[in-house]
Design an enzyme around this catalytic site. Structure first.
Site, PDB file in Angstrom:
ATOM      1  N   ARG A  27     -74.653 154.471  28.189  1.00 58.49           N
ATOM      2  CA  ARG A  27     -75.956 155.022  28.535  1.00 58.49           C
ATOM      3  C   ARG A  27     -76.684 154.037  29.424  1.00 58.49           C
ATOM      4  NH1 ARG A  27     -76.548 159.948  28.220  1.00 58.49           N
ATOM      5  NH2 ARG A  27     -78.791 159.665  28.240  1.00 58.49           N
ATOM      6  N   ASN A  30     -73.903 142.705  28.063  1.00 63.86           N
ATOM      7  CA  ASN A  30     -73.023 143.826  28.372  1.00 63.86           C
ATOM      8  C   ASN A  30     -71.681 143.279  28.836  1.00 63.86           C
ATOM      9  OD1 ASN A  30     -72.311 146.595  28.951  1.00 63.86           O
ATOM     10  ND2 ASN A  30     -72.590 146.130  31.125  1.00 63.86           N
ATOM     11  N   LEU A  88     -79.924 152.224  30.398  1.00 64.49           N
ATOM     12  CA  LEU A  88     -81.091 151.887  29.592  1.00 64.49           C
ATOM     13  C   LEU A  88     -82.332 151.738  30.469  1.00 64.49           C
ATOM     14  CD1 LEU A  88     -79.140 149.388  27.375  1.00 64.49           C
ATOM     15  CD2 LEU A  88     -80.108 151.578  26.605  1.00 64.49           C
ATOM     16  N   THR A  90     -57.516 143.500  27.304  1.00 64.22           N
ATOM     17  CA  THR A  90     -57.081 142.382  26.447  1.00 64.22           C
ATOM     18  C   THR A  90     -57.937 141.138  26.743  1.00 64.22           C
ATOM     19  OG1 THR A  90     -55.402 141.628  28.014  1.00 64.22           O
ATOM     20  CG2 THR A  90     -54.677 143.185  26.336  1.00 64.22           C
ATOM     21  N   GLU A 124     -61.064 141.294  27.976  1.00 69.16           N
ATOM     22  CA  GLU A 124     -62.423 141.600  27.494  1.00 69.16           C
ATOM     23  C   GLU A 124     -62.584 141.103  26.066  1.00 69.16           C
ATOM     24  OE1 GLU A 124     -64.031 145.534  28.164  1.00 69.16           O
ATOM     25  OE2 GLU A 124     -62.701 145.874  29.855  1.00 69.16           O
ATOM     26  N   HIS A 141     -68.579 144.439  31.404  1.00 72.06           N
ATOM     27  CA  HIS A 141     -68.285 145.403  32.466  1.00 72.06           C
ATOM     28  C   HIS A 141     -66.855 145.158  32.954  1.00 72.06           C
ATOM     29  CE1 HIS A 141     -69.127 148.202  35.678  1.00 72.06           C
ATOM     30  NE2 HIS A 141     -68.547 147.358  36.513  1.00 72.06           N
TER      31      HIS A 141
HETATM   32  C1  GAR Z   1     -64.544 148.618  28.103  1.00 73.70           C
HETATM   33  O1  GAR Z   1     -63.520 148.516  29.059  1.00 73.70           O
HETATM   34  C2  GAR Z   1     -65.862 148.191  28.711  1.00 73.70           C
HETATM   35  O2  GAR Z   1     -65.742 147.146  29.630  1.00 73.70           O
HETATM   36  C3  GAR Z   1     -66.283 149.462  29.399  1.00 73.70           C
HETATM   37  O3  GAR Z   1     -65.941 150.493  28.504  1.00 73.70           O
HETATM   38  C4  GAR Z   1     -64.808 150.082  27.736  1.00 73.70           C
HETATM   39  C5  GAR Z   1     -65.150 150.254  26.282  1.00 73.70           C
HETATM   40  O4  GAR Z   1     -64.027 150.022  25.486  1.00 73.70           O
HETATM   41  N1  GAR Z   1     -67.682 149.452  29.688  1.00 73.70           N
HETATM   42  C6  GAR Z   1     -68.220 150.026  30.752  1.00 73.70           C
HETATM   43  O5  GAR Z   1     -67.575 150.640  31.582  1.00 73.70           O
HETATM   44  C7  GAR Z   1     -69.718 149.854  30.880  1.00 73.70           C
HETATM   45  N2  GAR Z   1     -70.172 150.284  32.151  1.00 73.70           N
HETATM   46  P1  GAR Z   1     -64.192 149.796  23.925  1.00 73.70           P
HETATM   47  O6  GAR Z   1     -65.064 150.934  23.403  1.00 73.70           O
HETATM   48  O7  GAR Z   1     -62.801 149.904  23.396  1.00 73.70           O
HETATM   49  O8  GAR Z   1     -64.821 148.457  23.699  1.00 73.70           O
END
Ligand code: GAR
Length: 193
Positions: A95, A111, A97, A176, A178, A113
């Protein structure tokens, strides 16, 4: 105790990685911190079940029940504030914000990304990296500011883009990483609180 509140919309694998790291590194003792709640805008977000199994409080606030982003964000802040957060973690929370919400948690709202910011803000980051012929891709943890995907960078990780990669294979490789950098960034932020 410093409370961490994590917001998710889907699978919640980043949330789960933070919860597991907090357990393995005993954040309660080493950082005086704990994951206090997981909040989702979707009742069917898979990550909620994991959080419940771990004994973490869960909350669902369906954005479709609100007339405006402002109204949703005000209600969301109320839910979050019940858990007295030191840090608010966006983990696949899909979402946008409002500036008011972002200002309320300035300096403690993070966050992740799935790109090497400032490249590829917004959606479909992996396909766009492949289409652009990038040899490397990655992920970024950043503080959230009013502008989407633009706040100060806390951590990044790089992965190669391999011949034959699809958006899905690249996404899996990035994910992985992240899981590694998000816990580290949250721990770093908690240390400064
Ligand atoms: C992740 O890859 C995150 O970086 C991305 O959504 C995925 C969530 O995975 N976020 C975005 O794209 C934000 N703009 P998860 O629910 O398994 O953590």
């Amino acid at each position: 105790m410093k409370n961490i509140v994590i917001l998710i919309s889907g699978g919640g694998s980043n949330m789960a990685a933070i919860v597991r790291t907090a357990q393995q590194q005993d954040w309660a003792r080493t950082l005086g911190a704990r994951v206090a709640a997981v909040v989702s805008n979707k009742a069917d977000a898979k990550g909620l079940a994991f959080a419940r199994e771990q004994g973490i409080a869960t909350e669902v606030l369906d954005h479709r029940a609100f007339d405006s982003r402002e109204a949703f964000d005000a209600a969301l802040a109320e839910v979050i504030d019940r858990h007295d957060p030191a840090v608010v973690v966006l983990a696949g929370f899909m979402r946008i914000l409002t500036p008011g919400f972002v200002a309320r948690y300035a300096g403690r709202l993070v966050n992740i990304h799935p790109s090497l910011l400032p490249a590829f803000t917004g959606l479909h980051t992996h396909q766009r990296a492949i289409d652009a012929g990038c040899k490397f891709a990655g992920c970024t943890v950043h503080l959230v500011t009013a502008e989407l995907d633009v706040g100060p960078i806390l951590e990044q990780a790089v992965v190669p883009v391999l011949a034959g990669d699809t958006a899905d294979t690249l996404a899996a490789r990035v994910l992985t990483q992240e899981h590694v950098i998000y816990s580290r960034a949250v721990a770093g932020l908690l240390q400064k609180q």
